[in-house]
Motif scaffolding. Structure first.
Motif, PDB file in Angstrom:
ATOM      1  N   LEU A  58      -0.958   6.900   4.463  1.00 20.77           N
ATOM      2  CA  LEU A  58       0.429   7.239   4.789  1.00 20.77           C
ATOM      3  C   LEU A  58       1.104   6.123   5.568  1.00 20.77           C
ATOM      4  N   PHE A  59       2.419   6.010   5.362  1.00 23.82           N
ATOM      5  CA  PHE A  59       3.209   5.157   6.243  1.00 23.82           C
ATOM      6  C   PHE A  59       3.158   5.763   7.644  1.00 23.82           C
ATOM      7  N   THR A  60       3.174   4.886   8.647  1.00 25.04           N
ATOM      8  CA  THR A  60       2.889   5.319  10.023  1.00 25.04           C
ATOM      9  C   THR A  60       3.988   4.868  10.978  1.00 25.04           C
ATOM     10  N   VAL A  61       4.364   5.773  11.890  1.00 23.58           N
ATOM     11  CA  VAL A  61       5.321   5.453  12.952  1.00 23.58           C
ATOM     12  C   VAL A  61       4.673   5.780  14.294  1.00 23.58           C
ATOM     13  N   PRO A  62       4.235   4.771  15.061  1.00 22.64           N
ATOM     14  CA  PRO A  62       3.698   5.035  16.404  1.00 22.64           C
ATOM     15  C   PRO A  62       4.815   5.546  17.324  1.00 22.64           C
ATOM     16  N   LEU A  63       4.579   6.679  17.956  1.00 19.04           N
ATOM     17  CA  LEU A  63       5.599   7.299  18.805  1.00 19.04           C
ATOM     18  C   LEU A  63       5.414   6.891  20.256  1.00 19.04           C
ATOM     19  N   VAL A  93       2.653  -3.757  18.003  1.00 14.17           N
ATOM     20  CA  VAL A  93       1.432  -3.005  18.299  1.00 14.17           C
ATOM     21  C   VAL A  93       0.293  -3.440  17.396  1.00 14.17           C
ATOM     22  N   GLY A  94      -0.919  -3.248  17.925  1.00 16.84           N
ATOM     23  CA  GLY A  94      -2.131  -3.467  17.155  1.00 16.84           C
ATOM     24  C   GLY A  94      -2.931  -2.180  17.109  1.00 16.84           C
ATOM     25  N   GLU A  95      -4.082  -2.233  16.475  1.00 16.86           N
ATOM     26  CA  GLU A  95      -4.880  -1.016  16.298  1.00 16.86           C
ATOM     27  C   GLU A  95      -5.315  -0.423  17.627  1.00 16.86           C
ATOM     28  N   GLU A  96      -5.573  -1.292  18.625  1.00 17.32           N
ATOM     29  CA  GLU A  96      -6.028  -0.801  19.927  1.00 17.32           C
ATOM     30  C   GLU A  96      -4.901  -0.152  20.727  1.00 17.32           C
ATOM     31  N   ASP A  97      -3.653  -0.316  20.275  1.00 17.16           N
ATOM     32  CA  ASP A  97      -2.503   0.234  21.006  1.00 17.16           C
ATOM     33  C   ASP A  97      -2.111   1.632  20.542  1.00 17.16           C
ATOM     34  N   ILE A  98      -2.766   2.142  19.496  1.00 19.18           N
ATOM     35  CA  ILE A  98      -2.341   3.401  18.885  1.00 19.18           C
ATOM     36  C   ILE A  98      -3.494   4.394  18.920  1.00 19.18           C
ATOM     37  N   SER A  99      -3.171   5.658  19.179  1.00 19.21           N
ATOM     38  CA  SER A  99      -4.202   6.698  19.206  1.00 19.21           C
ATOM     39  C   SER A  99      -4.768   6.928  17.807  1.00 19.21           C
ATOM     40  N   MET A 107       0.855  -1.183   0.000  1.00 18.54           N
ATOM     41  CA  MET A 107       0.000   0.000   0.000  1.00 18.54           C
ATOM     42  C   MET A 107       0.888   1.229   0.000  1.00 18.54           C
ATOM     43  N   VAL A 108       0.605   2.211  -0.852  1.00 18.03           N
ATOM     44  CA  VAL A 108       1.461   3.385  -0.988  1.00 18.03           C
ATOM     45  C   VAL A 108       0.663   4.636  -0.705  1.00 18.03           C
ATOM     46  N   ALA A 109       1.385   5.714  -0.402  1.00 18.59           N
ATOM     47  CA  ALA A 109       0.729   6.994  -0.182  1.00 18.59           C
ATOM     48  C   ALA A 109       0.202   7.530  -1.502  1.00 18.59           C
ATOM     49  N   VAL A 110      -0.831   8.330  -1.425  1.00 15.76           N
ATOM     50  CA  VAL A 110      -1.486   8.785  -2.651  1.00 15.76           C
ATOM     51  C   VAL A 110      -1.181  10.239  -2.965  1.00 15.76           C
ATOM     52  N   PHE A 111      -0.300  10.866  -2.164  1.00 19.64           N
ATOM     53  CA  PHE A 111      -0.055  12.286  -2.387  1.00 19.64           C
ATOM     54  C   PHE A 111       1.424  12.568  -2.209  1.00 19.64           C
ATOM     55  N   ALA A 112       2.021  13.300  -3.118  1.00 16.40           N
ATOM     56  CA  ALA A 112       3.452  13.609  -3.050  1.00 16.40           C
ATOM     57  C   ALA A 112       3.666  15.094  -3.281  1.00 16.40           C
ATOM     58  N   TYR A 144      -6.193   1.419  10.378  1.00 13.21           N
ATOM     59  CA  TYR A 144      -4.779   1.050  10.366  1.00 13.21           C
ATOM     60  C   TYR A 144      -4.612  -0.274   9.631  1.00 13.21           C
ATOM     61  N   PHE A 145      -3.468  -0.406   8.942  1.00 13.08           N
ATOM     62  CA  PHE A 145      -3.139  -1.643   8.241  1.00 13.08           C
ATOM     63  C   PHE A 145      -1.779  -2.119   8.738  1.00 13.08           C
ATOM     64  N   PHE A 146      -1.708  -3.399   9.101  1.00 11.65           N
ATOM     65  CA  PHE A 146      -0.486  -3.952   9.687  1.00 11.65           C
ATOM     66  C   PHE A 146       0.075  -5.040   8.781  1.00 11.65           C
ATOM     67  N   ASP A 147       1.277  -4.807   8.280  1.00  8.62           N
ATOM     68  CA  ASP A 147       1.985  -5.796   7.466  1.00  8.62           C
ATOM     69  C   ASP A 147       3.428  -5.785   7.949  1.00  8.62           C
ATOM     70  N   ASP A 148       4.397  -5.708   7.055  1.00  8.29           N
ATOM     71  CA  ASP A 148       5.773  -5.538   7.511  1.00  8.29           C
ATOM     72  C   ASP A 148       6.012  -4.111   7.988  1.00  8.29           C
ATOM     73  N   VAL A 149       5.109  -3.199   7.601  1.00  9.73           N
ATOM     74  CA  VAL A 149       5.106  -1.830   8.126  1.00  9.73           C
ATOM     75  C   VAL A 149       3.670  -1.483   8.506  1.00  9.73           C
ATOM     76  N   VAL A 150       3.514  -0.378   9.243  1.00  7.79           N
ATOM     77  CA  VAL A 150       2.178   0.099   9.603  1.00  7.79           C
ATOM     78  C   VAL A 150       1.812   1.237   8.661  1.00  7.79           C
ATOM     79  N   THR A 151       0.617   1.166   8.100  1.00 12.71           N
ATOM     80  CA  THR A 151       0.095   2.266   7.292  1.00 12.71           C
ATOM     81  C   THR A 151      -1.268   2.647   7.837  1.00 12.71           C
ATOM     82  N   ALA A 152      -1.729   3.816   7.461  1.00 11.35           N
ATOM     83  CA  ALA A 152      -3.017   4.284   7.969  1.00 11.35           C
ATOM     84  C   ALA A 152      -3.733   5.104   6.908  1.00 11.35           C
TER      85      ALA A 152
END
Length: 372
Positions: A22-27, A74-80, A1-6, A114-122
């Motif tokens: 967007l690619f996602t980084v939980p802080l 992390v899962g979807e319930e772990d992220i704001s 899955m890729v971002a749709v805006f550049a 949220y989508f969870f694969d080898d990376v997190v996207t949202a």
């Protein structure tokens, strides 16, 4: 899955579409606010990969907050749901193959999925900021926040001067609120609460409350430091004066007070409780500082003479020989039969109980010379 805006790289005013992926980084332990540039250290493999892919595509990334900082996976319930869409400005590899990046917050956004694969996207939706017309109360609140910030800096809060100037000169209330939020010393859940508050007036009120608490704490810390400083100054002054007095006495040939030294010698020979010894030493020091002919010095001498003559830690063995006691009473005191009988009864009770009872204390009353 890729971002749709550049967006074009280096463009300052970016018009973000209403929805994007967007690619996602939980802080963990940090919140990035819109309009704020901030360095981040990225260590988890899936976050590192998300940053690399975002850098290679549109350089946009979604930064939500992870509730439990100890969790690695992390899962979807772990992220704001609410986070910040940010642009990656710089990226560098540091020790242990971690990434150090500089990001610039662009806008608040809500993760619809949220989508969870080898990376997190949202899939995120940009939250449009509605700027109300400022009322006199709003303007007064903004001015109060500016004054509180200046007070916080005067109390020792560290804010970069350029940032403080930027906050004080900012006329856009939305940017002003986010600038203030970024310099507050907040726990992660409190910072997230500010990020999640969409109503501008409520956000300003919340920022004011957090800032007021911080200033109150800084004032308390300053009072504690001031008290500690005064105590240290007093102790240093007393130490200096004592040594100065000692030097003057030696120069004049006065030396030590022989009377006090005699008391100290007596004290050294006694086995006293620590508290008693400390109090006696304190009174000796007072006597040493007083004029020998003063009334207070006379009172202290009397007290020291009395307390040093007391039979500390000395005990006598009780003797309950009733016959011997009666002989002594008859020999030394004429008549007084009732009193002698009462004394004998008292000794008899003590003898029967082996001195373990807490019996009455005998009190002898009468004028001088009657044999008490």
């Amino acid at each position: 899955m890729v971002a749709v805006f550049a967006p074009p790289f280096g463009e300052k005013n970016i018009e973000l579409p209403e929805e994007l992926v967007l690619f996602t980084v939980p802080l963990r332990d940090i919140v990035v606010f819109p309009h704020i540039s901030m360095p981040l250290l990225i260590g988890r493999p899936f976050s590192i990969e998300a940053v690399r892919r975002a850098w290679e595509s549109n350089r946009l990334i979604f930064l939500p907050v992870q509730y439990d900082k100890e969790k690695e996976e992390v899962g979807e319930e772990d992220i704001s749901k609410i986070g910040t869409v940010a642009r990656i400005i710089r990226i560098a590899t540091v020790e242990d193959n971690r990434l150090k990046i500089l990001v610039e917050g662009l806008a608040r956004a809500e993760a619809e999925k949220y989508f969870f694969d080898d990376v997190v996207t949202a899939k995120v939706k940009i939250l449009k900021e509605e700027v109300p017309e400022l009322t006199p109360e709003d303007k007064a609140l903004i001015q109060e926040i500016k004054e509180l910030l200046e007070k916080a800096v005067s109390l020792g809060k560290r804010i970069i001067p350029d940032m403080l100037y930027l906050i004080k000169s900012e006329e856009d209330p939305v940017k002003f609120a986010d600038f203030v939020a970024s310099v507050l010393d907040l726990k992660t859940h409190d910072a997230l609460k500010l990020l999640e508050t969409r109503d501008l007036r409520e956000r300003l009120k919340l920022a004011y409350q957090f800032l007021y608490k911080e200033v109150s704490l800084l004032e308390l810390q300053q009072r504690i430091r001031e008290q500690a400083r005064k105590t240290m100054e007093k102790e240093q002054r007393e130490y200096f004066l004592r040594h100065q007095l000692k030097a003057i006495q030696e120069e004049l040939g006065v030396g030590k007070n022989p009377e006090v030294e005699e008391y100290r010698e007596k004290l050294s020979k006694l086995n006293l409780p620590a508290e008693v010894k400390k109090q006696i030493e304190k009174e000796m020091e007072r006597l040493e500082r007083l004029h020998p002919d003063s009334a207070e010095a006379g009172v202290l001498r009397t007290w020291l003479d009395w307390v040093l003559e007391l039979p500390w830690n000395k005990k006598t063995r009780d003797r309950y020989n009733l016959k011997r006691a009666k002989e002594i009473l008859d020999r030394d005191h004429y008549d007084l039969e009732k009193i002698k009988e009462r004394i004998t009864e008292f000794l008899a009770v003590r003898k029967l109980t082996k001195g373990k009872t807490k019996g009455p204390i005998l009190l002898f009353v009468g004028p001088p010379g009657v044999g008490k």
